[in-house]
Motif scaffolding. Structure first.
Motif, PDB file in Angstrom:
ATOM      1  N   ALA A   1       0.669  26.625  27.563  1.00 38.12           N
ATOM      2  CA  ALA A   1       1.363  27.365  28.627  1.00 38.12           C
ATOM      3  C   ALA A   1       0.826  26.957  29.997  1.00 38.12           C
ATOM      4  O   ALA A   1       1.589  26.828  30.966  1.00 38.12           O
ATOM      5  CB  ALA A   1       1.190  28.868  28.407  1.00 38.12           C
ATOM      6  N   TRP A   2      -0.456  26.725  30.084  1.00 37.41           N
ATOM      7  CA  TRP A   2      -1.087  26.295  31.341  1.00 37.41           C
ATOM      8  C   TRP A   2      -0.593  24.911  31.729  1.00 37.41           C
ATOM      9  O   TRP A   2      -0.249  24.654  32.885  1.00 37.41           O
ATOM     10  CB  TRP A   2      -2.604  26.316  31.166  1.00 37.41           C
ATOM     11  CG  TRP A   2      -3.408  26.147  32.422  1.00 37.41           C
ATOM     12  CD1 TRP A   2      -3.933  27.129  33.211  1.00 37.41           C
ATOM     13  CD2 TRP A   2      -3.805  24.898  33.029  1.00 37.41           C
ATOM     14  NE1 TRP A   2      -4.622  26.592  34.264  1.00 37.41           N
ATOM     15  CE2 TRP A   2      -4.558  25.228  34.186  1.00 37.41           C
ATOM     16  CE3 TRP A   2      -3.606  23.565  32.713  1.00 37.41           C
ATOM     17  CZ2 TRP A   2      -5.113  24.238  35.017  1.00 37.41           C
ATOM     18  CZ3 TRP A   2      -4.135  22.587  33.543  1.00 37.41           C
ATOM     19  CH2 TRP A   2      -4.883  22.926  34.678  1.00 37.41           C
ATOM     20  N   VAL A   3      -0.518  24.001  30.772  1.00 37.97           N
ATOM     21  CA  VAL A   3      -0.037  22.638  31.026  1.00 37.97           C
ATOM     22  C   VAL A   3       1.426  22.659  31.477  1.00 37.97           C
ATOM     23  O   VAL A   3       1.828  21.919  32.373  1.00 37.97           O
ATOM     24  CB  VAL A   3      -0.204  21.762  29.767  1.00 37.97           C
ATOM     25  CG1 VAL A   3       0.581  20.459  29.884  1.00 37.97           C
ATOM     26  CG2 VAL A   3      -1.684  21.471  29.519  1.00 37.97           C
ATOM     27  N   ASN A   4       2.234  23.508  30.848  1.00 42.55           N
ATOM     28  CA  ASN A   4       3.663  23.585  31.171  1.00 42.55           C
ATOM     29  C   ASN A   4       3.941  24.139  32.562  1.00 42.55           C
ATOM     30  O   ASN A   4       5.030  23.920  33.104  1.00 42.55           O
ATOM     31  CB  ASN A   4       4.388  24.473  30.154  1.00 42.55           C
ATOM     32  CG  ASN A   4       4.455  23.902  28.759  1.00 42.55           C
ATOM     33  OD1 ASN A   4       4.592  24.640  27.795  1.00 42.55           O
ATOM     34  ND2 ASN A   4       4.336  22.583  28.603  1.00 42.55           N
ATOM     35  N   ASP A   5       2.986  24.868  33.133  1.00 44.93           N
ATOM     36  CA  ASP A   5       3.189  25.542  34.417  1.00 44.93           C
ATOM     37  C   ASP A   5       3.030  24.546  35.571  1.00 44.93           C
ATOM     38  O   ASP A   5       1.936  24.035  35.806  1.00 44.93           O
ATOM     39  CB  ASP A   5       2.185  26.684  34.571  1.00 44.93           C
ATOM     40  CG  ASP A   5       2.442  27.540  35.800  1.00 44.93           C
ATOM     41  OD1 ASP A   5       3.246  27.130  36.663  1.00 44.93           O
ATOM     42  OD2 ASP A   5       1.826  28.618  35.912  1.00 44.93           O
ATOM     43  N   PRO A   6       4.107  24.262  36.319  1.00 48.29           N
ATOM     44  CA  PRO A   6       4.012  23.295  37.421  1.00 48.29           C
ATOM     45  C   PRO A   6       2.974  23.666  38.473  1.00 48.29           C
ATOM     46  O   PRO A   6       2.467  22.783  39.169  1.00 48.29           O
ATOM     47  CB  PRO A   6       5.429  23.312  38.020  1.00 48.29           C
ATOM     48  CG  PRO A   6       6.309  23.818  36.931  1.00 48.29           C
ATOM     49  CD  PRO A   6       5.480  24.798  36.163  1.00 48.29           C
ATOM     50  N   ALA A   7       2.642  24.962  38.575  1.00 50.03           N
ATOM     51  CA  ALA A   7       1.658  25.396  39.566  1.00 50.03           C
ATOM     52  C   ALA A   7       0.274  24.811  39.287  1.00 50.03           C
ATOM     53  O   ALA A   7      -0.572  24.743  40.185  1.00 50.03           O
ATOM     54  CB  ALA A   7       1.583  26.921  39.598  1.00 50.03           C
TER      55      ALA A   7
ATOM     56  N   GLN B   1      -5.233  19.539  24.377  1.00 48.85           N
ATOM     57  CA  GLN B   1      -6.589  19.657  23.841  1.00 48.85           C
ATOM     58  C   GLN B   1      -7.633  19.360  24.910  1.00 48.85           C
ATOM     59  O   GLN B   1      -8.717  19.949  24.911  1.00 48.85           O
ATOM     60  CB  GLN B   1      -6.768  18.770  22.604  1.00 48.85           C
ATOM     61  CG  GLN B   1      -6.622  17.278  22.822  1.00 48.85           C
ATOM     62  CD  GLN B   1      -6.376  16.535  21.520  1.00 48.85           C
ATOM     63  OE1 GLN B   1      -5.361  16.754  20.859  1.00 48.85           O
ATOM     64  NE2 GLN B   1      -7.296  15.651  21.133  1.00 48.85           N
ATOM     65  N   TRP B   2      -7.308  18.457  25.849  1.00 50.40           N
ATOM     66  CA  TRP B   2      -8.224  18.221  26.968  1.00 50.40           C
ATOM     67  C   TRP B   2      -8.356  19.473  27.836  1.00 50.40           C
ATOM     68  O   TRP B   2      -9.453  19.865  28.222  1.00 50.40           O
ATOM     69  CB  TRP B   2      -7.723  17.057  27.824  1.00 50.40           C
ATOM     70  CG  TRP B   2      -7.809  15.713  27.179  1.00 50.40           C
ATOM     71  CD1 TRP B   2      -8.581  15.367  26.097  1.00 50.40           C
ATOM     72  CD2 TRP B   2      -7.098  14.527  27.554  1.00 50.40           C
ATOM     73  NE1 TRP B   2      -8.394  14.034  25.785  1.00 50.40           N
ATOM     74  CE2 TRP B   2      -7.492  13.489  26.658  1.00 50.40           C
ATOM     75  CE3 TRP B   2      -6.176  14.236  28.551  1.00 50.40           C
ATOM     76  CZ2 TRP B   2      -6.992  12.191  26.745  1.00 50.40           C
ATOM     77  CZ3 TRP B   2      -5.664  12.942  28.649  1.00 50.40           C
ATOM     78  CH2 TRP B   2      -6.067  11.933  27.755  1.00 50.40           C
ATOM     79  N   VAL B   3      -7.222  20.094  28.129  1.00 48.67           N
ATOM     80  CA  VAL B   3      -7.244  21.313  28.944  1.00 48.67           C
ATOM     81  C   VAL B   3      -7.950  22.445  28.209  1.00 48.67           C
ATOM     82  O   VAL B   3      -8.737  23.197  28.807  1.00 48.67           O
ATOM     83  CB  VAL B   3      -5.800  21.717  29.331  1.00 48.67           C
ATOM     84  CG1 VAL B   3      -5.740  23.163  29.828  1.00 48.67           C
ATOM     85  CG2 VAL B   3      -5.257  20.767  30.392  1.00 48.67           C
ATOM     86  N   ALA B   4      -7.695  22.565  26.903  1.00 48.07           N
ATOM     87  CA  ALA B   4      -8.358  23.621  26.125  1.00 48.07           C
ATOM     88  C   ALA B   4      -9.872  23.487  26.215  1.00 48.07           C
ATOM     89  O   ALA B   4     -10.597  24.484  26.341  1.00 48.07           O
ATOM     90  CB  ALA B   4      -7.904  23.566  24.670  1.00 48.07           C
ATOM     91  N   ALA B   5     -10.357  22.247  26.176  1.00 49.70           N
ATOM     92  CA  ALA B   5     -11.800  22.011  26.246  1.00 49.70           C
ATOM     93  C   ALA B   5     -12.333  22.112  27.666  1.00 49.70           C
ATOM     94  O   ALA B   5     -13.376  22.744  27.909  1.00 49.70           O
ATOM     95  CB  ALA B   5     -12.126  20.645  25.660  1.00 49.70           C
ATOM     96  N   ASP B   6     -11.625  21.512  28.623  1.00 54.98           N
ATOM     97  CA  ASP B   6     -12.171  21.359  29.982  1.00 54.98           C
ATOM     98  C   ASP B   6     -11.898  22.540  30.904  1.00 54.98           C
ATOM     99  O   ASP B   6     -12.597  22.716  31.901  1.00 54.98           O
ATOM    100  CB  ASP B   6     -11.617  20.083  30.624  1.00 54.98           C
ATOM    101  CG  ASP B   6     -12.068  18.825  29.905  1.00 54.98           C
ATOM    102  OD1 ASP B   6     -12.923  18.930  29.011  1.00 54.98           O
ATOM    103  OD2 ASP B   6     -11.556  17.733  30.228  1.00 54.98           O
ATOM    104  N   LYS B   7     -10.890  23.345  30.590  1.00 60.97           N
ATOM    105  CA  LYS B   7     -10.573  24.500  31.436  1.00 60.97           C
ATOM    106  C   LYS B   7     -11.024  25.814  30.818  1.00 60.97           C
ATOM    107  O   LYS B   7     -10.667  26.900  31.297  1.00 60.97           O
ATOM    108  CB  LYS B   7      -9.074  24.560  31.749  1.00 60.97           C
ATOM    109  CG  LYS B   7      -8.533  23.339  32.491  1.00 60.97           C
ATOM    110  CD  LYS B   7      -9.222  23.106  33.823  1.00 60.97           C
ATOM    111  CE  LYS B   7      -8.864  24.114  34.869  1.00 60.97           C
ATOM    112  NZ  LYS B   7      -9.448  23.783  36.203  1.00 60.97           N
ATOM    113  N   GLY B   8     -11.817  25.735  29.765  1.00 63.02           N
ATOM    114  CA  GLY B   8     -12.472  26.924  29.237  1.00 63.02           C
ATOM    115  C   GLY B   8     -11.724  27.716  28.194  1.00 63.02           C
ATOM    116  O   GLY B   8     -12.214  28.775  27.756  1.00 63.02           O
ATOM    117  N   PHE B   9     -10.574  27.247  27.733  1.00 68.12           N
ATOM    118  CA  PHE B   9      -9.837  28.009  26.728  1.00 68.12           C
ATOM    119  C   PHE B   9     -10.571  28.041  25.388  1.00 68.12           C
ATOM    120  O   PHE B   9     -10.595  29.075  24.718  1.00 68.12           O
ATOM    121  CB  PHE B   9      -8.425  27.434  26.550  1.00 68.12           C
ATOM    122  CG  PHE B   9      -7.544  27.620  27.746  1.00 68.12           C
ATOM    123  CD1 PHE B   9      -6.946  28.843  28.002  1.00 68.12           C
ATOM    124  CD2 PHE B   9      -7.318  26.574  28.643  1.00 68.12           C
ATOM    125  CE1 PHE B   9      -6.132  29.018  29.110  1.00 68.12           C
ATOM    126  CE2 PHE B   9      -6.499  26.742  29.749  1.00 68.12           C
ATOM    127  CZ  PHE B   9      -5.908  27.970  29.998  1.00 68.12           C
TER     128      PHE B   9
END
Length: 357
Positions: A275-281, A61-69
């Motif tokens: 999916a973004w969080v799961n990606d080690p890159a 949820q942090w990534v969804a908010a902070d990375k523009g999803f």
């Protein structure tokens, strides 16, 4: 290139038909599938989402908010700090938040009591809890493992995020699975890890059923030991069978019906963020997102590396899918432990568009 013998063999009319069929087949094979999910974009609706204070559980949820999803799907995602699942569901019922986050059995119990809610998207499929015990608590059964180790807690105080929370229910299930009375201990609400750990150090509780970063911090400071590691698959079969739908997001059914586009947009935003969080890159960027939302206390030695390890170990554990078989297992588990009386049907308890494995 077309083989001339192929043309002669078909005849002109038949060849033309065959050629057209080939073209159509190629088009079907190369075109996007008709049932591919279309992007959902809402109209700027605000979705207030439960967040547990002092915990590192909220990567997606942090990534969804902070990375523009969220923005990309036309919704505004705002975090609201609420310390336990039951309190979050009260806030959901009161309209103080639009999306709650809890262990599935907590949400299911609320639904069985008339709180009209549905699971909408997954957070973490597998168990996230560990039962930790204070380092100076005598553990005569330590080497015997579960279920014998549960005897070492008899008569002690066990910290949980809140009364009736998933942490308490899972602790109770461990005692029942060990053939003990779940009330052989006293359960004390100590909140999320940020408040639970100071209570643990102050010996307000002797043990705690918690999630990260509680376990990592207390092990580094040598203040605790893991009595039962549910993350690692320890515990009775009725608990391990719940993997596949362990922690989930939920919304009120009436809100879903009136705001279907916004909910569908949230599901897509969380799914893409997962999916973004799961990606080690994406590790370095993920670490920066987490640093912007969560900090370890100054008393934690080498806190920078500790945080890196927490993020690295936590990222693969997220999953947006909800396994309906696991949801049915939750219903059976709650009935078996006399926490609900009637079976809960995954077909109605889980939103139809919630991601499936």
């Amino acid at each position: 290139m077309i083989n001339k013998n192929m043309k002669r063999g078909f005849g002109s009319a038949s060849f033309a038909a065959a050629l057209m069929a080939g073209v159509m087949t190629a088009a079907i094979m190369t075109a996007p599938q008709a049932n591919a999910e279309e992007k959902v974009v809402a109209n700027g609706e605000l979705l207030r989402i439960q967040e547990y204070p002092g915990t590192i559980l909220h990567f997606t949820q942090w990534v969804a908010a902070d990375k523009g999803f969220c923005e990309d799907h036309g919704i505004r995602c705002e975090m609201v700090k609420i310390p336990s699942g039951p309190v979050g569901l009260q806030a959901l019922a009161a309209g103080s938040i639009e999306v709650s986050f809890a262990s599935t059995e907590v949400t299911m119990q609320a639904a069985s009591r008339g709180n009209d809610v549905q699971l909408i998207v997954g957070h973490s499929p597998a168990n996230i809890y560990t039962l930790n015990v204070h380092a100076d608590v005598p553990r005569p059964n330590k080497d015997k493992g579960y279920p014998a180790v549960m005897q070492d807690l008899k008569g002690l105080n066990v910290g949980v995020t809140g009364r009736g929370s998933g942490t308490e229910l899972q602790a109770r299930a461990l005692f029942i699975g060990a053939g003990m009375d779940p009330d052989d201990v006293t359960y004390i609400a100590v909140g999320a890890p940020g408040t639970a750990y100071p209570s643990f150090l102050a010996r307000q509780v002797d043990a705690a059923m918690m999630f990260e970063p509680f376990g990592t911090i207390c092990r580094l400071q040598e203040t605790c030991g893991a009595l039962v590691d549910l993350v690692g698959g320890e515990g009775p079969a009725e608990i391990t069978s719940l993997n596949g739908a362990f922690e989930t997001y939920a919304a009120r059914t009436d809100f879903i019906e009136k705001n279907t586009v916004a909910i569908d947009a949230f599901i897509q935003a969380i799914t893409e963020a997962t999916a973004w969080v799961n990606d080690p890159a994406n590790f370095d960027e993920l670490l920066e997102v987490v640093k912007g939302r969560f900090t370890l206390g100054e008393e934690i030695e080498d806190s920078e590396n500790v945080l890196r390890e927490l993020v690295k170990s936590g990222a693969p554990l997220y999953g947006a899918e909800i396994d309906r078989t696991a949801v049915k297992a939750f219903s059976d588990y709650l009935i078996q432990n006399e926490l609900i009386t009637d079976s809960v049907d995954p077909a109605t308890f889980v939103y139809a568009k919630a991601p499936k494995p």
